[in-house]
Design an enzyme around this catalytic site. Sequence first.
Site, short mmCIF file in Angstrom:
data_model
loop_
_atom_site.label_atom_id
_atom_site.label_comp_id
_atom_site.label_asym_id
_atom_site.label_seq_id
_atom_site.Cartn_x
_atom_site.Cartn_y
_atom_site.Cartn_z
N ALA A 156 0.86 -1.17 0.00
CA ALA A 156 0.00 0.00 0.00
C ALA A 156 0.90 1.23 0.00
O ALA A 156 2.07 1.14 0.37
CB ALA A 156 -0.87 -0.01 1.25
N GLY A 198 0.44 -5.11 0.67
CA GLY A 198 -0.68 -5.05 -0.26
C GLY A 198 -0.31 -5.62 -1.63
O GLY A 198 -1.17 -6.15 -2.35
N GLU A 258 -0.65 -9.20 -1.35
CA GLU A 258 -2.09 -9.48 -1.21
C GLU A 258 -2.78 -9.43 -2.57
O GLU A 258 -3.67 -10.22 -2.86
CB GLU A 258 -2.73 -8.50 -0.23
CG GLU A 258 -2.26 -8.73 1.20
CD GLU A 258 -2.80 -7.70 2.18
OE1 GLU A 258 -2.50 -6.50 2.01
OE2 GLU A 258 -3.55 -8.10 3.09
N GLU A 268 3.82 -5.87 7.02
CA GLU A 268 3.02 -4.84 7.70
C GLU A 268 3.36 -4.69 9.17
O GLU A 268 3.33 -3.60 9.72
CB GLU A 268 1.53 -5.14 7.54
CG GLU A 268 0.95 -4.83 6.16
CD GLU A 268 1.11 -5.97 5.17
OE1 GLU A 268 1.92 -6.90 5.43
OE2 GLU A 268 0.43 -5.94 4.12
#
Length: 700
Positions: free
Chosen positions: A62, A101, A104, A124
Site C-alpha cells: 500500500a 498489499g 495481497e 506490515e
Amino acid sequence: MSQAVSYSIQDRVGVISVNSPPVNALSQPVREGILDAVRQAQRDDSEAIVLHCQGRTFIAGADITEFGKPPREPHLPTVLGALENSSKPVIAAIHGTALGGGFEVALACHYRCAIASAKVGLPEVKLGLLPGAGGTQRLPRIAGVKAALDIITSGNPVAAGKAHDMGLVNEIIEGDLLEGAIRYARELVESGAPLKRIRDIVIDPATIEPGFFEQARKRVNARARGQIAPDRIVSCLEAAVELPIDQALERERELFRELVTSPESAAMRHIFFAERQAAKIKGLPKNTPEREIGKAAIIGGGTMGGGIAMCFANAGIPVTLLEISDGALDRGMKIIRKNYGITVKRGKLGEDDVKRRMGLIAGTTDYAEIADADIVIEAVFENLELKKEIFAKLDATCKPEAILATNTSYQDVDAIAAATSRPEDVLGTHFFSPANVMRLLEVVRGEKTADDALATVMKLGKRIGKVCALSGVCYGFIGNRMLGGYGREAQLLLLEGCTPQQVDSTLERFGMAMGPVAMGDLAGLDVGYKARQSRGTAGDDPRPYAVSTRLVESGRHGQKTGAGFYRYDSETRKRIPDPEVEAMIREEAEKFGIERREIDADEIIARCLYPLVNEGAKILKEGIAQRASDIDVVYVFGYAFPAAKGGPMCYADQVGLKEVYERICGFQEQHGGKNWAPAELLRELAESGGSFAEWDRGRV
Ligand code: 3H9
C-alpha cells in the site's frame, strides 16, 4: 485508466502493466488503474490476464503516505475482489519484492509466477500494522496456519524458490518475466486450468493443535516491546480458522483500522520514512560525485575492529585488518572466526559462506600493505594522542583520495583530522557494538570533510547493511551525548526510592530492550568507573555514580563478574535482585540526606526519557543533527529504543511538547541545578504549540 497503469493485449493475453516509480505502491491512481484494466479485460477477447510491473519491483505494498489521510476509492479490497472474481484466469508476474498489499494483490490472483530473484512477504507488522487486504486470510489457506503466522508476525520476506516450495508461487520463470508469464498464461488457458480462488479453500479446525493460538499469543506478546500488531495478527489467524471467509475478512478489516489509527503504527511509519530521510544530507546536491570503494582497511583488530571488518566481508568488499603485532592480529582473526562460527551454529550461515567471507579478510602489521585501500577505518581504543599518531601515519602512507575514518565514540574528529595534511578526507564512522549486528552507523562530519567523502560513506553505509545518520562534531555525537541524562536519572531514582528491578522493568514495559541499570551491568560498571577516573569527574555531583562506584570497588563489575546491580545466574545469565545492593543503595541515599519515597512508573519514564528529549532539542538547535527524525533513527537503531514509540523525539511529539516542557520545568524546580535546564528549542516549540515533526518539515 490512470497514467500509472496501462493495458494491452499480447498473444490473446491481457497485460496489465503498473508503472508507478519508485516501488509501484498501491496509491489511488494505481488501484483505480488496475480496477479499470481488469474490468476492461472482462469485456475484450483476451483469454487470460497477466498483472505485471515495470521498474525495479512488483507492487511493494500500500502507499504508506496515504495512511492517516481520508481513504480514497477504490479501496484495495474492491480491486482484489475484481481480480479474484475475474472470469478469465489472472496471473501475477512477480519480480523484485511483492510486499504487503502487493503480495495481497498477488494472492487474489488465480496464479502467481516469479523470477528466481523475487521475494514475497507481508511486512506490515514492521509498520505496526497487519495485512489489511486479505493477507491474513489467504496466506494461511495456501501456506498453512503455522507458516502464515511465522511469515506475518516476523514480516520477513520469503525468497521465490522457497515460496514455490511452499505453494505460494506456482511457477518460476527463467529469462524475461513478461514473456514467460504470457507463455505460462497461454499454457493455463490451453490446458483448461481452473480459476483457483484461494478464498475457496477451507481450513479444517481439527488440523490446529489445541492451545495453538493461546501459545502463539503468549509468544508474540512476550517480545512485542510495546507493539500491539502481533497480538491482532494472531486474532486474524484465529478468525481464518473459526469464521467463514467473509466474516473473517471483516474482522481483519476492523483490526487493521484499529492499528492504522494507533500511535504505535504512526510511530513505526515515522521510523520507516525517518530511516530513508536520514540517508540524505541537506544541502548536498544529488549529483555529488562518489569515490569508488573497492577495498577497505581497519586499524585495530579488537572487538570493534573485527566486527567492522566482518561488515565489509559480509558485503563482499575485501578488507585488511592491521594490528601492531602478529599475536594481536592472530587474536583478532580468531575472534572473527569464532563470531562466524556462532552464526553457523545458529543456522544463519553456511560453512561455504564463512569460507568466502574469511577469504576476503586479510591481516597485516605493515601500514605499507594498506596503502591502496579506498577507505581506512581506525578502531583502536579511545586515546586522542594515539589516534592522532595513527592518522599522521595514514596520511603518510595512504593513496590520495583514500577516505580516512575514525570509529571514535566521543573524541574530537576535527582534532584527529588536523593530524593529517588532508582533513577533507577525514570523517567519523561511529559503529555500535557488536558492529556486525547493530544497524546504526553515525557518520560524523568534520569541519573540513569534503562533500564527496561524506556522500561516499553514506552510500557505503547502506551497502554494508547499516542505517546511516549524520552527526556534527561534539562530545559523544548525537547518541552518546544524549545518553548521559538517561543514565544519570536512572541512578538518582535508585537513591530516591526505586529498586533496580523497578527502574528496569518499567522501561522494559515501555519497550526498551533492556533497562538502564541492567544495561550498565551488561556493558561493565568498570568501564564508566575508569572513564570517570581518567576524566577526573570526581568534582561533579557524586550522587549519580555513588552506588556504581561502590559496586566496582567491591569487585562487582556487572555481568562479567557474575554480579553488579544484580546477581547473575552463572548458566542462564538471568538477573537476580540482590538485597545487599538494595541495602547499599539505602546507605548511599542516607549519606546524601535523600529521603526515599514511592516513585510511580510515570515518573520513572519521564525522569529517564525527558533528558533524552531535552538534549536532543539542544543538539537540533546547534545543528549537530540535521533533523529530529535523524535523532529518532539513532535511538531506534543504535540504542534499541522501541520502534513502536518512534524514537525519543517522536515520543515527545506524541506526548505533546507542552506537557514534556512543563514536566521538565517541574523537575528543574524540584531538583534544581543545570541538569533540568529546558532546551531553548523545546521551550519555543512548546509555547508555539509546535512539534519536532513540524520543525523538521520547515527545515528539510
Ligand atoms: C500495506 O501494504 C498494508 C496493506 O496490507 C493493507 C492496505 C489496506 N509506500 O526503501 P527504499 C518509498 S503496508 C510509499 O529506499 P529499496 C521510500 O520511502 C506496506 N512509499 O528502496 C523511498 O522514498 P524516497 C507494506 C514507499 O530499493 C523510495 O520508495 N509494504 C513505499 O532499498 C525507495 O524506497 C512495505 O512495508 C510504500 N509502500 O527498498 C514495504 N515503499 O526515495 C516497504 C517504499 O523518497 N518498502 N517507498 O526516500 C520497502 O520495504 C522497501 O522500500 C523496498 C525497496 C524493499 C520495497
